[in-house]
Scaffold this active site. Structure first.
Site, PDB file in Angstrom:
ATOM      1  N   CYS A 176       0.847  -1.199   0.000  1.00  0.00           N
ATOM      2  CA  CYS A 176       0.000   0.000   0.000  1.00  0.00           C
ATOM      3  C   CYS A 176       0.884   1.250   0.000  1.00  0.00           C
ATOM      4  CB  CYS A 176      -0.996  -0.042   1.155  1.00  0.00           C
ATOM      5  SG  CYS A 176      -2.346   1.157   0.957  1.00  0.00           S
TER       6      CYS A 176
ATOM      7  N   HIS B 193      -3.846  -4.573  -0.601  1.00  0.00           N
ATOM      8  CA  HIS B 193      -3.484  -5.179   0.680  1.00  0.00           C
ATOM      9  C   HIS B 193      -3.560  -6.701   0.536  1.00  0.00           C
ATOM     10  CE1 HIS B 193      -3.377  -1.642   3.359  1.00  0.00           C
ATOM     11  NE2 HIS B 193      -4.293  -1.143   2.550  1.00  0.00           N
TER      12      HIS B 193
ATOM     13  N   GLU C  63      -2.771  -8.852   2.629  1.00  0.00           N
ATOM     14  CA  GLU C  63      -3.218  -9.424   3.904  1.00  0.00           C
ATOM     15  C   GLU C  63      -4.724  -9.294   4.107  1.00  0.00           C
ATOM     16  OE1 GLU C  63      -2.714  -5.089   4.868  1.00  0.00           O
ATOM     17  OE2 GLU C  63      -1.800  -6.539   3.502  1.00  0.00           O
TER      18      GLU C  63
END
Length: 200
Positions: A78, A181, A183
């Site tokens: 990011c 992202h 994750e």
């Protein structure tokens, strides 16, 4: 061991949790010695480019990051991806880490809702080790108002949002950047993190 750099501007715990879920050894680090000792490095980030660079400079890790990113797998996530470029233009012109040639500019196309938030499709452009297990119809999660501007040769994958938005960049050696992202991108994001760890 994967070092997750904790410099005060990162979504560090969600990244750590994702790596833990995958059974990958990682640690939150703030010192040069830990970055140097790591097998790979992740630079997360949320917030504004200038303030993040100010915190990185205060951390004393900028030179270490540049040195280590030249010899071991390095992933910016990011805002962390945006910082790997040469310049950012959020509020003011600001020098980045300069790991990949290019700059970061505001997304201001007419009729677009900014920030670019939510799921978007990954479109592959160039070969990249992090995409080897990624199919042609996979989506990832974005939250950002600025985007990278760089040569196509550095863009491994992009998403369409009022034009091409670099989603995954790669310098051809050790440096990677994900505007999305991983994750927070479900199984697709976990595959990308797993592939990154597989570079060690």
């Amino acid at each position: 061991m994967i070092a997750i750099i904790d410099y005060g501007a990162g979504n560090i715990f969600s990244v750590k949790n994702a790596l833990d879920h995958l059974g990958l050894e990682s640690a939150l680090v703030k010192d040069k010695e830990s970055v140097i000792a790591a097998d790979a490095v992740i630079l997360p980030g949320v917030g504004a480019f200038p303030s993040a660079m100010e915190m990185l400079n205060k951390s004393g890790l900028v030179d270490t990051i540049k040195e280590e990113a030249a010899k071991k797998p390095f992933l910016g996530i990011c805002l962390g991806m945006q910082l790997i470029f040469e310049k950012g233009y959020e509020f003011e012109e600001c020098d980045g880490l300069g790991l990949i040639a290019g700059s970061v500019i505001k997304m201001d196309e007419p009729d677009l809702i900014i920030p670019h938030m939510g799921w978007n499709k990954l479109e592959k452009l160039n070969d990249c080790p992090l995409l080897e297990n990624i199919g042609d119809n996979e989506y990832v999660y974005f939250v950002h108002s600025y985007k990278a501007q760089c040569e196509d040769k550095y863009i491994a994958a992009y998403s369409e949002y009022g034009g091409r938005v670099p989603a995954l960049v790669y310098d051809g050696n050790y440096v990677y950047g994900a505007q999305f992202h991983p994750e927070k991108s479900g199984e697709t994001g976990l595959k990308i993190l797993r592939s990154f760890a597989g570079l060690i």
